[in-house]
Design a protein around this motif. Sequence first.
Motif, PDB file in Angstrom:
ATOM      1  N   THR A  51      65.512 -16.846  -4.964  1.00 22.82           N
ATOM      2  CA  THR A  51      67.011 -16.520  -4.438  1.00 22.82           C
ATOM      3  C   THR A  51      67.094 -14.878  -4.492  1.00 22.82           C
ATOM      4  OG1 THR A  51      67.870 -16.807  -6.614  1.00 22.82           O
ATOM      5  CG2 THR A  51      68.018 -18.684  -5.188  1.00 22.82           C
ATOM      6  N   ASP A  52      67.902 -14.499  -3.401  1.00 27.14           N
ATOM      7  CA  ASP A  52      67.997 -13.024  -3.237  1.00 27.14           C
ATOM      8  C   ASP A  52      69.130 -12.551  -4.372  1.00 27.14           C
ATOM      9  OD1 ASP A  52      67.350 -10.604  -1.430  1.00 27.14           O
ATOM     10  OD2 ASP A  52      69.660 -10.617  -1.757  1.00 27.14           O
ATOM     11  N   ALA A  53      68.925 -11.401  -4.929  1.00 29.33           N
ATOM     12  CA  ALA A  53      69.802 -10.990  -5.922  1.00 29.33           C
ATOM     13  C   ALA A  53      71.389 -10.833  -5.458  1.00 29.33           C
ATOM     14  CB  ALA A  53      69.438  -9.906  -6.654  1.00 29.33           C
ATOM     15  N   TRP A  54      71.187 -10.006  -4.521  1.00 30.47           N
ATOM     16  CA  TRP A  54      72.593  -9.383  -3.907  1.00 30.47           C
ATOM     17  C   TRP A  54      73.370 -10.497  -3.121  1.00 30.47           C
ATOM     18  CZ3 TRP A  54      75.098  -5.958  -6.445  1.00 30.47           C
ATOM     19  CH2 TRP A  54      74.510  -5.132  -7.153  1.00 30.47           C
ATOM     20  N   ILE A  55      72.475 -11.472  -2.460  1.00 37.42           N
ATOM     21  CA  ILE A  55      73.209 -12.576  -1.843  1.00 37.42           C
ATOM     22  C   ILE A  55      73.665 -13.613  -2.855  1.00 37.42           C
ATOM     23  CG2 ILE A  55      72.929 -14.666  -0.677  1.00 37.42           C
ATOM     24  CD1 ILE A  55      70.711 -13.343   1.348  1.00 37.42           C
ATOM     25  N   THR A  56      73.169 -13.609  -4.069  1.00 34.07           N
ATOM     26  CA  THR A  56      73.622 -14.561  -5.242  1.00 34.07           C
ATOM     27  C   THR A  56      74.762 -13.782  -5.863  1.00 34.07           C
ATOM     28  OG1 THR A  56      71.328 -15.215  -5.649  1.00 34.07           O
ATOM     29  CG2 THR A  56      73.095 -15.323  -7.305  1.00 34.07           C
ATOM     30  N   LEU A  57      74.722 -12.446  -5.979  1.00 35.36           N
ATOM     31  CA  LEU A  57      75.739 -11.725  -6.403  1.00 35.36           C
ATOM     32  C   LEU A  57      77.358 -11.845  -5.872  1.00 35.36           C
ATOM     33  CD1 LEU A  57      74.172  -8.931  -8.377  1.00 35.36           C
ATOM     34  CD2 LEU A  57      74.935 -11.059  -9.440  1.00 35.36           C
ATOM     35  N   GLY A  58      76.954 -11.719  -4.510  1.00 32.19           N
ATOM     36  CA  GLY A  58      78.103 -11.821  -3.579  1.00 32.19           C
ATOM     37  C   GLY A  58      78.860 -13.162  -3.704  1.00 32.19           C
ATOM     38  N   ALA A  59      77.888 -14.175  -3.845  1.00 38.00           N
ATOM     39  CA  ALA A  59      78.598 -15.541  -3.874  1.00 38.00           C
ATOM     40  C   ALA A  59      79.204 -15.564  -5.262  1.00 38.00           C
ATOM     41  CB  ALA A  59      77.681 -16.511  -3.628  1.00 38.00           C
TER      42      ALA A  59
END
Length: 306
Positions: A51-59
């Motif tokens: 999973t992509d780190a910054w996509i995850t953190l945005g969610a």
Amino acid sequence: MDLRIFTEPQQGADYETLLSVAKATEELGFDAFFRSDHYLTMSGDGLPGPTDAWITLGALARETSRIRLGTLMTAATFRLPGVLAIQVAQVDAMSGGRVEFGIGAGWFDAEHTAYGIPFPKEKFPRLEEQLAVITGLWNTPAGETFSYEGTYYTLTDSPALPKPAQPKVPVLLGGAGKERTPRLAARYADEFNMPFASVEDTAAQFARVRNAAEEAGRKPGDLVYSNALVACVGKDEAEFARRAAAIGREPQELRDNGLAGTPDEVVEKIGRYAEHGASRFYLQILDLSDLDHLELIATRIAPQLD
């Protein structure tokens, strides 16, 4: 003493698993949820995939309300600095100002090969320029433009938007390098993190960073000093051994190299790091299905550190 939960999703975790850990992190009173930034497993099959780190953190920014969110460490090789500045600023706004930005040079060549990402030889100089660009963009006053001409990156009349929600996004740097790493931390870091190191090696590296800060005209105490260590705790020896087996590690090896054993053992070891200035710990949790593990740490270890 801050206790933060640190995950390694490339070893095998989808977003729903990370969401459950982040929610438990918040509900149990931990300070922050952090994750690695990798696209390839280091062992096992890594299913269901990265999973992509910054996509995850945005969610997660929209699914949580209190905990800090960040990376240990974003790989500078993965993203152009202007793009990364936009991504981090946006997630900071989405979270209401709860992001912390950990960045490193990048090191795992196999994941670059696997996904077609260039893996340059001059990684550290690129990291240094990335820090200059990203912090320069964030620090440019609204209404002004930012330009930069370096060896690897050039920006011309950037509007330097968007801005993060926080007046200053905390920057985390870390590592065991004896010269360039302390110098870079002294220039850019709000926090210095020593990952997976002994008490003795931690003490020596913290001293180098303090010296570099003084040479740069900063007060060494202006930086937060932290450690990242694997956590494996059991209420008794049997539970500890069961958790060690679940992550494929030997109990004695974990005791030697991590925060492991019974709650009292872990508190004692944290104290030894704290004697050298560590005030924050990133607890690397490898079995993300075991939320009872987090509850044990929250109820049996955290109260002893207040």
